[in-house]
Scaffold this motif. Structure first.
Motif, PDB file in Angstrom:
ATOM      1  N   PHE A   1       0.685  -1.207  -0.144  1.00  0.00           N
ATOM      2  CA  PHE A   1       0.272   0.346  -0.093  1.00  0.00           C
ATOM      3  C   PHE A   1       1.175   0.877   0.057  1.00  0.00           C
ATOM      4  O   PHE A   1       2.041   0.653   0.425  1.00  0.00           O
ATOM      5  N   PHE A   2       0.673   2.504  -0.711  1.00  0.00           N
ATOM      6  CA  PHE A   2       1.372   4.043  -0.924  1.00  0.00           C
ATOM      7  C   PHE A   2       0.075   4.780  -0.192  1.00  0.00           C
ATOM      8  O   PHE A   2      -1.351   4.508  -1.247  1.00  0.00           O
ATOM      9  N   ARG A   3       0.437   5.347  -0.057  1.00  0.00           N
ATOM     10  CA  ARG A   3      -0.216   7.272   0.429  1.00  0.00           C
ATOM     11  C   ARG A   3       0.685   8.378   0.244  1.00  0.00           C
ATOM     12  O   ARG A   3       1.552   8.038   0.670  1.00  0.00           O
ATOM     13  N   SER A   4       0.376   8.978  -0.796  1.00  0.00           N
ATOM     14  CA  SER A   4       0.591  10.167  -1.409  1.00  0.00           C
ATOM     15  C   SER A   4       0.661  10.813   0.159  1.00  0.00           C
ATOM     16  O   SER A   4      -0.011  11.465   0.567  1.00  0.00           O
ATOM     17  N   VAL A   5       2.084  11.729  -0.080  1.00  0.00           N
ATOM     18  CA  VAL A   5       1.715  12.873  -0.001  1.00  0.00           C
ATOM     19  C   VAL A   5       0.973  14.040   0.598  1.00  0.00           C
ATOM     20  O   VAL A   5       0.335  14.758  -0.909  1.00  0.00           O
ATOM     21  N   GLY A   6       0.137  14.357   1.171  1.00  0.00           N
ATOM     22  CA  GLY A   6      -0.415  15.493   1.163  1.00  0.00           C
ATOM     23  C   GLY A   6      -2.022  14.840   1.322  1.00  0.00           C
ATOM     24  O   GLY A   6      -3.271  15.338   0.040  1.00  0.00           O
ATOM     25  N   GLY A   7      -1.934  13.641   0.560  1.00  0.00           N
ATOM     26  CA  GLY A   7      -3.718  13.025  -0.058  1.00  0.00           C
ATOM     27  C   GLY A   7      -3.638  12.745  -1.538  1.00  0.00           C
ATOM     28  O   GLY A   7      -4.345  12.543  -2.709  1.00  0.00           O
ATOM     29  N   TYR A   8      -2.599  13.958  -2.185  1.00  0.00           N
ATOM     30  CA  TYR A   8      -2.374  14.071  -3.157  1.00  0.00           C
ATOM     31  C   TYR A   8      -2.032  13.226  -4.696  1.00  0.00           C
ATOM     32  O   TYR A   8      -1.638  11.682  -4.494  1.00  0.00           O
ATOM     33  N   TYR A   9      -2.767  13.085  -5.535  1.00  0.00           N
ATOM     34  CA  TYR A   9      -3.093  12.333  -6.609  1.00  0.00           C
ATOM     35  C   TYR A   9      -3.560  12.483  -7.749  1.00  0.00           C
ATOM     36  O   TYR A   9      -4.266  13.325  -7.744  1.00  0.00           O
ATOM     37  N   ASP A  10      -3.094  11.600  -8.547  1.00  0.00           N
ATOM     38  CA  ASP A  10      -3.440  12.166 -10.335  1.00  0.00           C
ATOM     39  C   ASP A  10      -3.624  10.821 -11.040  1.00  0.00           C
ATOM     40  O   ASP A  10      -2.669   9.615 -10.736  1.00  0.00           O
TER      41      ASP A  10
ATOM     42  N   LEU B   1       0.428   9.269 -11.255  1.00  0.00           N
ATOM     43  CA  LEU B   1       1.090   8.891  -9.879  1.00  0.00           C
ATOM     44  C   LEU B   1      -0.018   7.806  -9.530  1.00  0.00           C
ATOM     45  O   LEU B   1       1.213   6.981  -9.220  1.00  0.00           O
ATOM     46  N   ILE B   2      -0.641   6.925  -9.605  1.00  0.00           N
ATOM     47  CA  ILE B   2      -1.772   5.811  -9.318  1.00  0.00           C
ATOM     48  C   ILE B   2      -1.248   4.952 -10.291  1.00  0.00           C
ATOM     49  O   ILE B   2      -1.329   3.928 -10.201  1.00  0.00           O
ATOM     50  N   THR B   3      -1.078   5.415 -11.380  1.00  0.00           N
ATOM     51  CA  THR B   3      -0.912   4.435 -12.426  1.00  0.00           C
ATOM     52  C   THR B   3       0.657   3.798 -12.587  1.00  0.00           C
ATOM     53  O   THR B   3       0.787   2.883 -12.834  1.00  0.00           O
ATOM     54  N   LEU B   4       1.518   5.039 -12.049  1.00  0.00           N
ATOM     55  CA  LEU B   4       2.847   4.029 -11.878  1.00  0.00           C
ATOM     56  C   LEU B   4       3.506   3.413  -9.930  1.00  0.00           C
ATOM     57  O   LEU B   4       3.890   2.864 -10.619  1.00  0.00           O
ATOM     58  N   ALA B   5       2.397   3.680  -9.894  1.00  0.00           N
ATOM     59  CA  ALA B   5       2.190   3.297  -7.872  1.00  0.00           C
ATOM     60  C   ALA B   5       1.907   2.149  -8.510  1.00  0.00           C
ATOM     61  O   ALA B   5       2.476   0.721  -7.817  1.00  0.00           O
ATOM     62  N   ALA B   6       0.719   1.898  -9.207  1.00  0.00           N
ATOM     63  CA  ALA B   6      -0.035   0.226  -9.867  1.00  0.00           C
ATOM     64  C   ALA B   6       0.842  -0.645 -10.577  1.00  0.00           C
ATOM     65  O   ALA B   6       0.871  -1.363 -10.118  1.00  0.00           O
TER      66      ALA B   6
ATOM     67  N   GLU C   1       4.034  -0.955  -9.861  1.00  0.00           N
ATOM     68  CA  GLU C   1       5.281  -1.158  -8.815  1.00  0.00           C
ATOM     69  C   GLU C   1       3.783  -1.690  -7.968  1.00  0.00           C
ATOM     70  O   GLU C   1       5.117  -2.211  -6.691  1.00  0.00           O
ATOM     71  N   GLY C   2       2.555  -1.984  -7.952  1.00  0.00           N
ATOM     72  CA  GLY C   2       2.412  -3.325  -6.953  1.00  0.00           C
ATOM     73  C   GLY C   2       1.737  -2.552  -6.112  1.00  0.00           C
ATOM     74  O   GLY C   2       1.525  -3.545  -4.976  1.00  0.00           O
ATOM     75  N   TYR C   3       1.809  -1.335  -6.475  1.00  0.00           N
ATOM     76  CA  TYR C   3       0.923  -0.880  -5.029  1.00  0.00           C
ATOM     77  C   TYR C   3      -0.400  -0.179  -5.678  1.00  0.00           C
ATOM     78  O   TYR C   3      -0.500   0.076  -6.174  1.00  0.00           O
ATOM     79  N   ARG C   4      -1.038  -0.236  -4.523  1.00  0.00           N
ATOM     80  CA  ARG C   4      -3.025   0.220  -4.853  1.00  0.00           C
ATOM     81  C   ARG C   4      -2.439   1.340  -3.551  1.00  0.00           C
ATOM     82  O   ARG C   4      -2.028   1.101  -2.301  1.00  0.00           O
ATOM     83  N   THR C   5      -2.934   2.809  -3.783  1.00  0.00           N
ATOM     84  CA  THR C   5      -3.334   3.591  -3.203  1.00  0.00           C
ATOM     85  C   THR C   5      -4.002   3.598  -2.790  1.00  0.00           C
ATOM     86  O   THR C   5      -5.569   3.923  -2.433  1.00  0.00           O
ATOM     87  N   ILE C   6      -4.079   4.347  -0.474  1.00  0.00           N
ATOM     88  CA  ILE C   6      -4.409   3.972   0.186  1.00  0.00           C
ATOM     89  C   ILE C   6      -4.582   5.770   0.625  1.00  0.00           C
ATOM     90  O   ILE C   6      -3.655   6.735   1.470  1.00  0.00           O
ATOM     91  N   ILE C   7      -6.113   6.276   0.174  1.00  0.00           N
ATOM     92  CA  ILE C   7      -5.823   7.577   1.063  1.00  0.00           C
ATOM     93  C   ILE C   7      -6.416   7.484   1.754  1.00  0.00           C
ATOM     94  O   ILE C   7      -6.068   7.280   3.173  1.00  0.00           O
ATOM     95  N   TRP C   8      -7.684   8.590   2.707  1.00  0.00           N
ATOM     96  CA  TRP C   8      -8.247   8.376   3.839  1.00  0.00           C
ATOM     97  C   TRP C   8      -9.745   8.643   4.169  1.00  0.00           C
ATOM     98  O   TRP C   8     -10.649   9.338   2.400  1.00  0.00           O
ATOM     99  N   SER C   9     -11.010   8.381   4.205  1.00  0.00           N
ATOM    100  CA  SER C   9     -12.405   9.112   4.621  1.00  0.00           C
ATOM    101  C   SER C   9     -12.369  10.156   4.047  1.00  0.00           C
ATOM    102  O   SER C   9     -11.933  11.239   5.761  1.00  0.00           O
TER     103      SER C   9
END
Length: 248
Positions: free
Chosen positions: A139-148, A151-156, A158-166
Motif C-alpha cells: 500500500f502507498f499513501r501520497s503526501v497530502g493525499g494528492y493523486y493524479d 502517479l496512481i498508474t505508476l504506483a499500480a 509497481e504493485g501498489y494500491r493507493t490508500i487515501i482516507w475517508s
C-alpha cells in the motif's frame, strides 16, 4: 486564406483530441478500479486507523502502547529515511499485528514530481521497510493525499494500491488543535469501513496520543473494531483489490 483556416481547424482538432486523451478519471472511476481506496463498504463495524510520517522515537512507541491497550490494529505509512533510522519500531509494529505502508522516502511534494523521482521515492522506502521487517509493502499513501492519473498508474505498475482516507475522517492532528478538537474531528462521524488519518511524527504528537486513547475508548463502546487496511478490505469482501495484493 482557405489554407490558413484549414490549418487552424486542424490544430484545434489536434489540441482538443489530445486534451480528451488526458482527462483525469473521476473519484468514482478510481474507486471502482480498486487502485485508490478512500473507504470500504462494510456491514461490520470495522475501522482502519492509519498514521503518517513516522516512525518517531518518542511518539510512535506511545501510540503503539495505546493501540496495544485497546487491542487495536493500525496501518503505519512510513517515511523511508525514518524507517532506516528506527527499524526497531517497524519491527515492533509488525510483531504487534500492525501493517506498514509506503509514504515516500523524504516526504516530497507529489504535484509535478517527475516519474524517475517518484519511483525512486517508492523504491528506497520499499527497501527500507523490507530491510526492517522482511515484508514488502503493498500500500502507498501520497503526501497530502494528492493523486493524479499518472502517479496512481505508476504506483499500480509497481504493485501498489493507493490508500487515501475517508475525507470526513481527517483528525487534523497535524495542526495541534487540542485533544478535544481531534476527538470531535473523528469520533462523532465514524462509520463502518472508514479509514482514519492520524500522524505519529512531523511535530509534537502528544495531543494525538491523548486523543487516540479517548477515541478508541469511545468507539469501542459503540461496538467498533480497529483493523489494518488489509483486514478492512478482506473482511469487507472488497473486490477492487486482488487478494494477492492484500498484505496478510
Amino acid at each position: 486564406m482557405k489554407r490558413i483556416l484549414f490549418a487552424l481547424c486542424s490544430l484545434l482538432l489536434l489540441f482538443t483530441s489530445g486534451f480528451n486523451d488526458v482527462q483525469a478519471k473521476s473519484k468514482e472511476e478510481w474507486q471502482d478500479s480498486g487502485e485508490i481506496v478512500w473507504n470500504v463498504p462494510s456491514e461490520r463495524k470495522l475501522i482502519a486507523i492509519t498514521f503518517d510520517d513516522g516512525p518517531h522515537p518518542l511518539y510512535t512507541p506511545l501510540i503503539m502502547d495505546v493501540l496495544q491497550k485497546h487491542q487495536a490494529k493500525a496501518t503505519f505509512f512510513v517515511i523511508g529515511k525514518h524507517a532506516e533510522r528506527y527499524p526497531e519500531l517497524l519491527q515492533r509494529g509488525v510483531e504487534e499485528g500492525h501493517e506498514i505502508g509506503n509514504h515516500t522516502y523524504e516526504h516530497v511534494g507529489m504535484q509535478g514530481i517527475s516519474d524517475d523521482l517518484f519511483l525512486q521515492q517508492l523504491e528506497k522506502t520499499e527497501q527500507a521497510i523490507i530491510a526492517a521487517t522482511g515484508i514488502r509493502p503493498v500500500f502507498f499513501r501520497s503526501v497530502g493525499g494528492y493523486y493524479d492519473d499518472r502517479l496512481i498508474t505508476l504506483a499500480a505498475d509497481e504493485g501498489y494500491r493507493t490508500i487515501i482516507w475517508s475525507w470526513h475522517q481527517d483528525s487534523r492532528d497535524w495542526k495541534r488543535p487540542g485533544v478535544a478538537n481531534i476527538i470531535n474531528n473523528v469520533a462523532p462521524g465514524s462509520h463502518p469501513g472508514d479509514i482514519v488519518l492520524f500522524h505519529d511524527a512531523g511535530g509534537n504528537r502528544s495531543e494525538t496520543v491523548k486523543a487516540l486513547d479517548k477515541i478508541l475508548d469511545q468507539l469501542e463502546k459503540e461496538g467498533f473494531e480497529f483493523v489494518t487496511v488489509s483486514e478492512l478490505l478482506l473482511h469487507s469482501g472488497y473486490e477492487g483489490i486482488p487478494s494477492e495484493l492484500i498484505g496478510l
